[in-house]
Every structure is written in structure tokens, then in C-alpha cells.
Design a protein around this motif. Structure first.
Motif, mmCIF file in Angstrom:
data_model
loop_
_atom_site.group_PDB
_atom_site.id
_atom_site.type_symbol
_atom_site.label_atom_id
_atom_site.label_comp_id
_atom_site.label_asym_id
_atom_site.label_seq_id
_atom_site.Cartn_x
_atom_site.Cartn_y
_atom_site.Cartn_z
ATOM 1 N N SER A 108 0.829 -1.201 0.000
ATOM 2 C CA SER A 108 0.000 0.000 0.000
ATOM 3 C C SER A 108 0.871 1.263 0.000
ATOM 4 O O SER A 108 0.644 2.200 -0.781
ATOM 5 N N HIS A 146 1.033 -10.222 -5.065
ATOM 6 C CA HIS A 146 0.180 -9.062 -4.777
ATOM 7 C C HIS A 146 -1.167 -9.018 -5.510
ATOM 8 O O HIS A 146 -1.939 -8.093 -5.304
ATOM 9 N N ALA A 203 -4.255 -8.849 -3.163
ATOM 10 C CA ALA A 203 -4.205 -7.732 -2.191
ATOM 11 C C ALA A 203 -4.395 -6.384 -2.885
ATOM 12 O O ALA A 203 -4.963 -5.452 -2.301
ATOM 13 N N LEU A 233 -6.305 -5.534 -5.218
ATOM 14 C CA LEU A 233 -7.712 -5.261 -5.561
ATOM 15 C C LEU A 233 -8.287 -4.140 -4.694
ATOM 16 O O LEU A 233 -8.961 -3.241 -5.166
ATOM 17 N N GLU A 234 -7.992 -4.223 -3.405
ATOM 18 C CA GLU A 234 -8.552 -3.251 -2.462
ATOM 19 C C GLU A 234 -7.957 -1.862 -2.607
ATOM 20 O O GLU A 234 -8.480 -0.896 -2.061
ATOM 21 N N LEU A 235 -6.860 -1.768 -3.345
ATOM 22 C CA LEU A 235 -6.181 -0.476 -3.492
ATOM 23 C C LEU A 235 -6.599 0.236 -4.783
ATOM 24 O O LEU A 235 -6.047 1.277 -5.117
ATOM 25 N N CYS A 236 -7.557 -0.377 -5.521
ATOM 26 C CA CYS A 236 -8.007 0.220 -6.788
ATOM 27 C C CYS A 236 -9.319 0.974 -6.579
ATOM 28 O O CYS A 236 -10.228 0.453 -5.933
ATOM 29 N N ARG A 237 -9.435 2.163 -7.172
ATOM 30 C CA ARG A 237 -10.706 2.884 -7.092
ATOM 31 C C ARG A 237 -11.695 2.333 -8.123
ATOM 32 O O ARG A 237 -12.875 2.163 -7.827
ATOM 33 N N ARG A 260 -13.174 -7.915 -10.801
ATOM 34 C CA ARG A 260 -14.032 -8.150 -9.632
ATOM 35 C C ARG A 260 -14.367 -9.640 -9.507
ATOM 36 O O ARG A 260 -14.291 -10.232 -8.437
ATOM 37 N N GLY A 263 -11.439 -11.717 -8.701
ATOM 38 C CA GLY A 263 -10.914 -11.397 -7.368
ATOM 39 C C GLY A 263 -9.427 -11.095 -7.426
ATOM 40 O O GLY A 263 -8.705 -11.277 -6.441
#
Ligand code: NDP
Length: 269
Positions: free
Chosen positions: A49, A70, A73, A75-79, A86, A89
Motif C-alpha cells: 500500500s 500481490h 491484495a 484489488l482493495e487499493l483500486c478505485r 471483480r 478477485g
């Protein structure tokens, strides 16, 4: 030649010494006369991050290829995420959006299918078994599911990831015959999408006695080119498809993703 207007791309993984993507992408930038360069960044999981946040603060940083470990992990850092990222995953390409955010997509599955197609193999109407339920397996499963196979069977060591992938595919592809299995027998195409085969002492990902003539065994591992399971499959009379084809298949797709909308300028003579 790298200059003041050169756009910067990264290959983010851990470790990165064995990865060949920067060499291949830099050759494509060069061949196409684009003013861009890709650099490998060795980023441990705990720093992902922070490292990506730092890269966004570099004005000429445009995006990155993301690799092991990575892909999930990030995925959660993308807007912004594409529907297929999606669903899989996982994300393996990032592009800057605005000043401070990333859009993410997954091109592993497209690369796998492009590699199969280039080698003259079809997907539609075939009975396919995917061994593995990690990032690569999920991306391949989504890309294959989109191409109307007769059946898709999923096998994995850990039950949790297997069930999660099955649920995502079953809810998105209502018409698809997608199931959970334990035996690769009875399929036309069997894909090793686990990481087994990278190390010489790895066990085989599945029993090669269950494949034979008329079956295609495909691999995601790139080194060695002929993994122990491909070797065993050949011995059983099955056809084989090495993992290198998947990378070759997706280089072009990654290049298009990064150079879309004319976001990279022409290289000065
Ligand atoms: P992940 O870590 O997300 O998934 C690894 C998979 O392997 C999981 O299904 C895992 O099962 C399984 N696995 C690992 N160890 C064992 C074991 N001892 N016994 C049984 N199953 C095991 O990795 P990725 O999906 O991102 O990558 C997998 C491989 O694909 C890597 O080797 C990578 O290099 C390759 N790859 C190749 C590409 C190409 O272009 N050719 C592109 C992308 C990846 P479990 O869920 O139970 O842990």
C-alpha cells in the motif's frame, strides 16, 4: 533514450529477479516508438500500500504490472475495477486515474486464451478442468467461462478458495455447467493453474494417469518450460501447452492497456 517526458511504468512483485515482463515491455515500447520505460520494483507484501501510494505521487508514473504475491491484495487499493477483475478477485495491471487513484484490470485469463488460440486450440464446447483457485486460476476460469465451454470443473487443495471461486462463477454464468471435482479424468483440456512445478521437489498437481491421448494438458508455470506434469502427460500420450504461451499472449494486451488513449507520447529521435 529516457528523457524528461518519459512515462514510467513498474513491475511490482516480490521477488522480481526472475520476472521477464520489463524486458518484453521495454522492447514493445521501443518497437512502437513510445516514450516509456518499465522498471522492476521489489515490494514485500507489508509495503504494498505504501509503495503504490508513493508511486502515485510521482507525476510521470502511469501504471504497473502486478505479479506474485500481490494480485489479490492490490484489488482493495483500486478505485475502479473492471467486472472481470471483480469476478476473478484479482488484478494484474494498474493504470493511474487522475492524481491519486488506480484503475485495475486482470489480463492473465485473456493471455491464456490468446496463447491457446495462437497454438490452434479451441475452448467452445470443450470439457475443461482447472486445477488451482488462486489469482491465475481465477482469471483463467473467468476467461474460459466467457467462451462457452461444455463444462468447467474446478479442483483445488484448499476448500475455501475453491468454494468462493465456484460461487462467483456460478452466479455470473448462470448457463454454465460449472462444478467442483477431485479427478481430472473425463475432460478434453486440463489446466495446471497452481504454482506446483516451479520447484524441483514439488509434488505433481494431479495424477497424470488420468489423462491420455485426445487430452490437452496446459500449464501456467513458465520455468522450467516442460514441467514434471507436462513431461508425465506427454508420456501418457496427451498433447501439451507450456506456460510461456500465456505470457506471450498477454504482452500485447498489456501494451494496449498501457498505451490506450494516446497516454504515452512518441519517442524523440
Ligand atoms: P496463488 O498463490 O494465488 O495460487 C496458488 C495456487 O496453487 C492455489 O490454488 C494453491 O492452492 C495452489 N498450491 C500452492 N501450493 C500447493 C501445494 N503444495 N499443493 C496443492 N496446491 C498448491 O498464485 P497465482 O495463481 O498468482 O500463480 C500461480 C502460478 O501461475 C505461479 O507459478 C505463477 O508464476 C503462474 N503464472 C503464470 C503466468 C503466465 O503468464 N504464464 C501468469 C500468472 C501466473 P491453495 O488455494 O490450497 O493454497
Amino acid at each position: 533514450m529516457i528523457g524528461g517526458k518519459t512515462k514510467l511504468f513498474g513491475l511490482v512483485g516480490h521477488p522480481v529477479a526472475h520476472v521477464r515482463t520489463p524486458q518484453a515491455m521495454n522492447a514493445l515500447f521501443e518497437q512502437n516508438g513510445l516514450d516509456a520505460v518499465m522498471v522492476p520494483f521489489d515490494v514485500p507484501p507489508a509495503d504494498l500500500s505504501g509503495a503504490l501510494g508513493g508511486l502515485l505521487r510521482i507525476g510521470n508514473f502511469e501504471g504497473a504490472v502486478v505479479t506474485v504475491p500481490h494480485k489479490m491484495a492490490v484489488l482493495e487499493l483500486c478505485r475502479d475495477l473492471t467486472p472481470r477483475a471483480r469476478l476473478a478477485g484479482a488484478v494484474n495491471v494498474l493504470r493511474r486515474v487522475g492524481e491519486d487513484a488506480f484503475a485495475g484490470d486482470i489480463l492473465d485469463g485473456e493471455g491464456f486464451v490468446a496463447g491457446l488460440t495462437t497454438a490452434g486450440h479451441s475452448v467452445a464446447g470443450r470439457r475443461i478442468c482447472i486445477v488451482g483457485a488462486g489469482g491465475a486460476a481465477s482469471a483463467i476460469a473467468v476467461a474460459l467461462a466467457e467462451r462457452e465451454p461444455a463444462r468447467l470443473t474446478l479442483i483445488n487443495r484448499s476448500r475455501e478458495r475453491l468454494l468462493a471461486l465456484h460461487e462467483r462463477l456460478a452466479s455470473r454464468f448462470g448457463e454454465l455447467d460449472v462444478g467442483i471435482g477431485e479427478d481430472v479424468g473425463g475432460h478434453d483440456l486440463v489446466v495446471n493453474a497452481t504454482s506446483l512445478g516451479l520447484r524441483a521437489d514439488d509434488p505433481l498437481p494431479f495424477d497424470p494417469e488420468r489423462v491420455g491421448p485426445g487430452v490437452l494438458v496446459a500449464e501456467v508455470i513458465m520455468t522450467p518450460e516442460i514441467t514434471p506434469i507436462l513431461h508425465a502427460a506427454t508420456g501418457r500420450g496427451a498433447a501439451i501447452h507450456p506456460g510461456r504461451a500465456m505470457l506471450d499472449g498477454q504482452l500485447e494486451a498489456i501494451f494496449r492497456y498501457f498505451s490506450a488513449d494516446g497516454r504515452i507520447g512518441r519517442r524523440q529521435a
